[in-house]
Design an enzyme around this catalytic site. Sequence first.
Site, PDB file in Angstrom:
ATOM      1  CG  ASP A 100       7.719 -63.675  13.842  1.00  0.00           C
ATOM      2  OD1 ASP A 100       7.191 -64.659  13.307  1.00  0.00           O
ATOM      3  OD2 ASP A 100       7.911 -62.610  13.249  1.00  0.00           O
ATOM      4  CG  ASP A 101       8.695 -67.845  12.172  1.00  0.00           C
ATOM      5  OD1 ASP A 101       7.486 -67.609  12.047  1.00  0.00           O
ATOM      6  OD2 ASP A 101       9.509 -67.729  11.233  1.00  0.00           O
TER       7      ASP A 101
ATOM      8  CB  CYS B 146       3.969 -63.461  10.209  1.00  0.00           C
ATOM      9  SG  CYS B 146       5.550 -64.276  10.522  1.00  0.00           S
TER      10      CYS B 146
ATOM     11  CG  ASP C  14       3.896 -65.659  14.667  1.00  0.00           C
ATOM     12  OD1 ASP C  14       4.704 -66.566  14.938  1.00  0.00           O
ATOM     13  OD2 ASP C  14       4.140 -64.775  13.815  1.00  0.00           O
TER      14      ASP C  14
END
Length: 522
Positions: free
Chosen positions: A74-75, A107, A343
Site C-alpha cells: 500500500d503506497d 487505494c 497499489d
Amino acid sequence: MIKERRTLIRKRRCGRSAAPARTGPLRRRLALALTAAAAAAALAGCSGDTGKAGRSPAPAAPARKPNIIFVLTDDLSWNLVAHMPQVQKMQQDGTTFDNFFMADSLCCTSRATIFTGRYPHNTRVRTNFPPLGGYKVFEQNGGEQNSFGPALQKGGYHTAFLGKYMNGYEPNDRQGGTKPYVPPGWNEWYAAGNGYPEYDYNLNENGRLVSYGHKPEDYLTDVLANKSADFVQRAAGSGKPFFMEIATFAPHGPLVPAPKYAGKFPHLRAPRSPSFNEKDVRDKPTWLRKHPKLGKRVIANIDNTFRMRVRMVQSVNDMIGRIRGELTALGIDRETYVVFGSDNGFHLGEHRLAAGKMTAFDTDIRVPFVFTGPGIGPGRHVPQFAQNTDLAPTLLGLAGLPAPAGADGRSLVPFLQGRVPPDWRQAALIEHVKPAFSAQDPDRQDSLPGAPTTYNAIRTQNALYVEYADGEREYYDLTRDPNEMDNTAGRLPEPRRRYLSDLLHAYVNCAGQGCVNAGRSG
C-alpha cells in the site's frame, strides 16, 4: 528442518495416488506440463521403483497448475525498493516491469481495477468512500463476482486472501447473515478494516471476528506473514494448486514500524530528485501553483517520513523472504509464482508536494511490479507499458484460465515467456476524480485544497498529457524533461494536442476490447 519438510510433503503426495506429482523437471515450465519421463521418475520416487529392467514405467502424471502468491503493498513507491533486499532478489530471479502504471493512484480505485481488470470508469469506483467509491460501490456494481477470486476458485484453486481488502470494508459486516461476511471466491479469508496503525484491529478470520491488541506479536504485517506461512504449509500437501493474496497496509500512514525496526536508518534522507522542492512552479496548474517552497521544517518532516516508510517496509521484506524460503523448504518453489507490487506510488517532496499521491506524475502512477516463478528468466526487464488492468488477466493466465469477462487489460504472460506481442499498447490511461473530504478517509489529505483536482491523462513513452475538468492542461516532453518540470501545454502544436486529446477521449470512454484497441493507437 528443510529436509524434514520436504520428506513430509513427499509423503503427503505419495499417499494420494490421485494427486499429480508436484516435483520434477518441466517440459514447458510456464505451462507446467510434466513430461512422461519426469512424471515416471516422480512416481518411481514414491513407489521405490528405480527403473530396473522388467518393470513397467509409471504412467505420465496429468499436468498440474502452478501455485500463485500475490503480495500487494500500500503506497509503496519505487524509491523504497532500494531498501528491500528480498525484492531485489526477486528482480534478480525474475522479471521486472519497468513501466507499470496505475490507472488511478488511489487505494480503493486501484484495488477495484486490480480485482476486475477494468478501468475506474468501468468499475465505477472513483474514490475511497461513497457515493463515488469504496467497498459498497464495488460490491453493488458486481465487483466481487467479477474479481479473479471466484474464477480461480472455479478453476480448481484453493484460494486465500489476507490483509487489506477495500476501503470501507468492515470485518464485522454480516451482509444480512449471522456471521461476518466472507466474499465469494475465497476458501480462506483473513481481512482487516482499519489496519493502518498495525495494532488494535480486528480480522474477519473465515467468518469469525478476532481482535488483536498492542503486543509486539500483534503487529499486523507480522501477523499476515505468520498466517501466510501457515497457509503455504497446509496448502502444499493438499493436492490442489493454491492462490494467495497478501495485501499489506504497510507502508501507508500513520507510519508505525515494527518495534525491532523503530530505530533503524537514523540518518536516512528522502531522495533529492531534480524535481524535489521545485524552484519554479509558475507553469503548473492552479492547484499546484499555490504551493510555496518547502521550508527546513517541512523538509525535516519529509526526511522523517521517508525513514519511517523505509522502516515499515522492512517487515514486508521479511515476509517476502519468509514466504519464498518456505516454498523452497517445501520443495514447491519451482512450481509457484510469486508476484510483488504496489497499489500506487507516493510523492514526497517532488514539485513542492510534501506527502501524498493522486497526481499524474510518475512518482504516483509508476510502481514496482516483479514476477518470479516457473519459466520466468532471471534478471529480465520489460520496458513496455503495463497497467493494473492487466493483473486480473495475468493472474488467471498463469493459472491457465481465460481473462475476466469485460476486462479492459491484457495478460502479461507473453512477457513472462520472453515474448513481446507485436500489437501491445503504447499508452497508459490515468484518471482521477477528486474525492470529497471525509474524516474517515486514510487519504483525506489529498482531498484538501492544494491537492490535484479532477483530471484524465495519457502517459506515452515520451510524453505526459493531462486534461483537468476545469479546462487547465499539462504537457511534459519526457525525452528532454524526464522529471516533469516544464509544462509546455501552452506551446503544444495544435495537431499534437488534438491527437492526444482524441486518444484520451477514446480511452475514458472505452470498455473491454475497445480499451485494447485504444492502447494500440498510442
